[in-house]
Motif scaffolding. Structure first.
Motif, PDB file in Angstrom:
ATOM      1  N   ARG A 144      33.660  37.970  32.795  1.00 51.00           N
ATOM      2  CA  ARG A 144      35.058  38.350  32.608  1.00 51.00           C
ATOM      3  C   ARG A 144      35.420  39.533  33.492  1.00 51.00           C
ATOM      4  N   GLU A 145      34.505  40.486  33.623  1.00 56.36           N
ATOM      5  CA  GLU A 145      34.757  41.621  34.509  1.00 56.36           C
ATOM      6  C   GLU A 145      34.924  41.150  35.952  1.00 56.36           C
ATOM      7  N   ALA A 146      34.086  40.193  36.376  1.00 58.27           N
ATOM      8  CA  ALA A 146      34.192  39.675  37.740  1.00 58.27           C
ATOM      9  C   ALA A 146      35.525  38.958  37.949  1.00 58.27           C
ATOM     10  N   VAL A 147      35.966  38.208  36.944  1.00 57.32           N
ATOM     11  CA  VAL A 147      37.252  37.510  37.041  1.00 57.32           C
ATOM     12  C   VAL A 147      38.387  38.523  37.146  1.00 57.32           C
ATOM     13  N   LEU A 148      38.335  39.587  36.341  1.00 57.08           N
ATOM     14  CA  LEU A 148      39.373  40.617  36.399  1.00 57.08           C
ATOM     15  C   LEU A 148      39.390  41.289  37.764  1.00 57.08           C
ATOM     16  N   GLU A 149      38.210  41.503  38.339  1.00 53.54           N
ATOM     17  CA  GLU A 149      38.137  42.119  39.662  1.00 53.54           C
ATOM     18  C   GLU A 149      38.790  41.241  40.716  1.00 53.54           C
ATOM     19  N   ARG A 150      38.528  39.941  40.658  1.00 55.14           N
ATOM     20  CA  ARG A 150      39.135  39.028  41.634  1.00 55.14           C
ATOM     21  C   ARG A 150      40.653  39.015  41.477  1.00 55.14           C
ATOM     22  N   GLU A 151      41.117  38.986  40.233  1.00 57.57           N
ATOM     23  CA  GLU A 151      42.560  38.999  39.997  1.00 57.57           C
ATOM     24  C   GLU A 151      43.178  40.302  40.491  1.00 57.57           C
ATOM     25  N   ALA A 152      42.473  41.419  40.281  1.00 55.68           N
ATOM     26  CA  ALA A 152      42.994  42.715  40.730  1.00 55.68           C
ATOM     27  C   ALA A 152      43.045  42.787  42.249  1.00 55.68           C
ATOM     28  N   GLU A 153      42.022  42.232  42.905  1.00 49.83           N
ATOM     29  CA  GLU A 153      42.007  42.238  44.364  1.00 49.83           C
ATOM     30  C   GLU A 153      43.194  41.462  44.924  1.00 49.83           C
ATOM     31  N   GLU A 154      43.481  40.303  44.308  1.00 53.07           N
ATOM     32  CA  GLU A 154      44.632  39.506  44.738  1.00 53.07           C
ATOM     33  C   GLU A 154      45.934  40.259  44.478  1.00 53.07           C
ATOM     34  N   ARG A 155      45.994  40.978  43.372  1.00 49.63           N
ATOM     35  CA  ARG A 155      47.199  41.738  43.025  1.00 49.63           C
ATOM     36  C   ARG A 155      47.450  42.862  44.024  1.00 49.63           C
ATOM     37  N   THR A 183      21.680  36.011  42.597  1.00 47.56           N
ATOM     38  CA  THR A 183      22.472  37.227  42.723  1.00 47.56           C
ATOM     39  C   THR A 183      23.760  36.900  43.437  1.00 47.56           C
ATOM     40  N   THR A 184      24.864  37.258  42.814  1.00 47.68           N
ATOM     41  CA  THR A 184      26.166  37.031  43.422  1.00 47.68           C
ATOM     42  C   THR A 184      26.781  38.368  43.768  1.00 47.68           C
ATOM     43  N   VAL A 185      27.256  38.486  44.989  1.00 49.73           N
ATOM     44  CA  VAL A 185      27.907  39.713  45.417  1.00 49.73           C
ATOM     45  C   VAL A 185      29.417  39.547  45.236  1.00 49.73           C
ATOM     46  N   VAL A 186      29.991  40.389  44.412  1.00 46.45           N
ATOM     47  CA  VAL A 186      31.426  40.332  44.151  1.00 46.45           C
ATOM     48  C   VAL A 186      32.087  41.533  44.814  1.00 46.45           C
ATOM     49  N   ASN A 187      32.929  41.269  45.792  1.00 47.07           N
ATOM     50  CA  ASN A 187      33.629  42.375  46.461  1.00 47.07           C
ATOM     51  C   ASN A 187      34.494  43.121  45.471  1.00 47.07           C
ATOM     52  N   ARG A 188      34.408  44.409  45.538  1.00 47.01           N
ATOM     53  CA  ARG A 188      35.178  45.224  44.619  1.00 47.01           C
ATOM     54  C   ARG A 188      36.511  45.632  45.244  1.00 47.01           C
ATOM     55  N   VAL A 189      37.448  45.910  44.365  1.00 45.01           N
ATOM     56  CA  VAL A 189      38.810  46.175  44.809  1.00 45.01           C
ATOM     57  C   VAL A 189      39.064  47.659  45.062  1.00 45.01           C
ATOM     58  N   GLU A 190      38.119  48.545  44.684  1.00 50.70           N
ATOM     59  CA  GLU A 190      38.392  49.982  44.780  1.00 50.70           C
ATOM     60  C   GLU A 190      38.799  50.426  46.188  1.00 50.70           C
ATOM     61  N   ALA A 191      38.123  49.895  47.195  1.00 48.21           N
ATOM     62  CA  ALA A 191      38.413  50.354  48.555  1.00 48.21           C
ATOM     63  C   ALA A 191      39.850  50.032  48.955  1.00 48.21           C
ATOM     64  N   GLU A 192      40.313  48.805  48.650  1.00 48.66           N
ATOM     65  CA  GLU A 192      41.684  48.438  48.973  1.00 48.66           C
ATOM     66  C   GLU A 192      42.682  49.258  48.163  1.00 48.66           C
ATOM     67  N   LYS A 232      39.016  52.410  40.036  1.00 52.27           N
ATOM     68  CA  LYS A 232      38.226  51.343  39.415  1.00 52.27           C
ATOM     69  C   LYS A 232      38.832  49.988  39.766  1.00 52.27           C
ATOM     70  N   SER A 233      38.020  48.955  39.614  1.00 53.01           N
ATOM     71  CA  SER A 233      38.398  47.632  40.092  1.00 53.01           C
ATOM     72  C   SER A 233      39.251  46.836  39.124  1.00 53.01           C
ATOM     73  N   SER A 234      39.429  47.305  37.897  1.00 51.26           N
ATOM     74  CA  SER A 234      40.330  46.646  36.952  1.00 51.26           C
ATOM     75  C   SER A 234      40.712  47.658  35.894  1.00 51.26           C
ATOM     76  N   GLY A 235      41.683  47.269  35.065  1.00 52.06           N
ATOM     77  CA  GLY A 235      42.103  48.152  33.987  1.00 52.06           C
ATOM     78  C   GLY A 235      41.439  47.826  32.669  1.00 52.06           C
ATOM     79  N   SER A 236      40.312  47.123  32.686  1.00 54.89           N
ATOM     80  CA  SER A 236      39.622  46.781  31.446  1.00 54.89           C
ATOM     81  C   SER A 236      39.100  48.039  30.764  1.00 54.89           C
ATOM     82  N   HIS A 237      38.817  47.924  29.477  1.00 55.81           N
ATOM     83  CA  HIS A 237      38.360  49.106  28.736  1.00 55.81           C
ATOM     84  C   HIS A 237      37.011  49.593  29.265  1.00 55.81           C
TER      85      HIS A 237
END
Length: 316
Positions: A144-155, A183-192, A232-237
């Motif tokens: 779920r955290e990875a999904v939120l990160e992908r959605e945040a990156e698109e946003r 191992t899956t590498v998930v790009n994080r949104v923090e840099a953008e 941070k890469s999403s607004g999750s708790h």
């Protein structure tokens, strides 16, 4: 099961194979499914949802939903027995599967039923029971955290694509997640997010490293103001808690005594998340639907009370 083997590959179309490999780069996965008669219920499932597998009076395992397919040929090849009238239709790959082997009676009690309650077929938990169940079984929602990160990156890309300017000081970062044996590498949104914030803030922003080598995302000095910002890469708790902990760690190592701590998010955290930050005197900044950043400032009295702790000053 290896879904790349010749016997299986012919049951999947190219798009399905690509999606499975995105979730399971090693070419193998565990699968769970449902018959067509459960279509209405199963349509509610999403990647990152939690599945408890029960049988023989026990909760056997817990996992997260990964890839979702509607493929009767593939499903029936795995599960349908000769003579069975119902065809399997829905297929879900399972991620981060963890054996549990505990009495099903405990799950029933957590959901407010008697210990003898027998969960019929496939069913969803009531919303009010979810937190208690996940806490008792110690379930971490990595997918779920990875999904939120992908959605945040698109946003961030959508809201900032017309105004973002490159910032050489910002480096692309990634996080490595363990997905079963692969191992899956998930790009994080923090840099953008940091790049966009710098472009729109109008401030002279830098960064600094602590004595232990940890790097705060952004640092700002303006007159008597000293601000540390953590993105941070999403607004999750979970991400709210991470930001809080990191800011408290960085604050004592600030080059100058810090006056403001700020957590930066690609979307607005929920109310408990915002309230947690404000209680600790930390500002919450998020990317609003307008494409602008909005700040929820901590009460001045709360910030003032927290300053000694932030700065690592001796208690009176």
């Amino acid at each position: 099961m290896r879904f790349t083997d010749d016997a299986v590959a012919g049951l999947l179309d190219p798009g399905e194979r690509e999606e499975l490999l995105r979730w399971h780069p090693g070419g193998a996965a565990r699968f769970w499914g449902a018959e067509g008669k459960h279509a209405g219920m199963m349509a509610k499932l999403r990647s990152g949802d939690i599945v408890f597998l029960v049988g023989g009076g026990k909760v056997k395992a817990v996992a997260e939903v990964g890839c979702q397919l509607v493929n009767p040929r593939f499903a029936d090849w795995m599960w349908r027995k000769p003579g069975e009238p119902e065809s399997f239709v829905h297929v879900y790959s399972l991620v981060n599967l963890r054996p549990i082997d505990t009495p099903k009676s405990k799950l029933a009690e957590l959901c407010g039923y008697s210990a003898k309650y027998d969960f019929p077929g496939q069913r969803f938990l009531n919303d009010k029971d979810v937190d208690a169940v996940l806490d008792w079984y110690r379930v971490d929602r990595e997918v779920r955290e990875a999904v939120l990160e992908r959605e945040a990156e698109e946003r961030v890309e959508r809201l900032g694509k017309s105004q973002v300017t490159p910032v050489e000081a910002v480096r692309k970062r990634s996080v490595v997640r363990q997905v079963e044996a692969s191992t899956t590498v998930v790009n994080r949104v923090e840099a953008e997010l940091v790049t966009l914030f710098i472009a729109r803030s109008g401030h002279d922003l830098a960064a600094f490293r602590t004595a232990s080598g940890l790097r705060a995302d952004l640092y700002r000095e303006c007159g008597g103001e000293v601000e540390i910002i953590e993105a941070k890469s999403s607004g999750s708790h979970r991400k709210v808690r991470e930001a809080l902990a990191q800011l408290l760690d960085y604050s004592a190592h600030s080059p100058r005594p810090v006056t403001t701590l700020t957590a930066l998010f690609p979307d607005r955290p929920d109310r408990p998340g915002v309230e947690l930050l404000l209680r600790m005197g930390i500002d919450c900044v998020f990317l609003a639907d307008t494409g602008e950043f909005e700040r929820v400032a901590a009460p001045a009295g709360r910030r003032s009370a927290m300053l000694p702790a932030w700065r690592g000053e001796p208690a009176n």
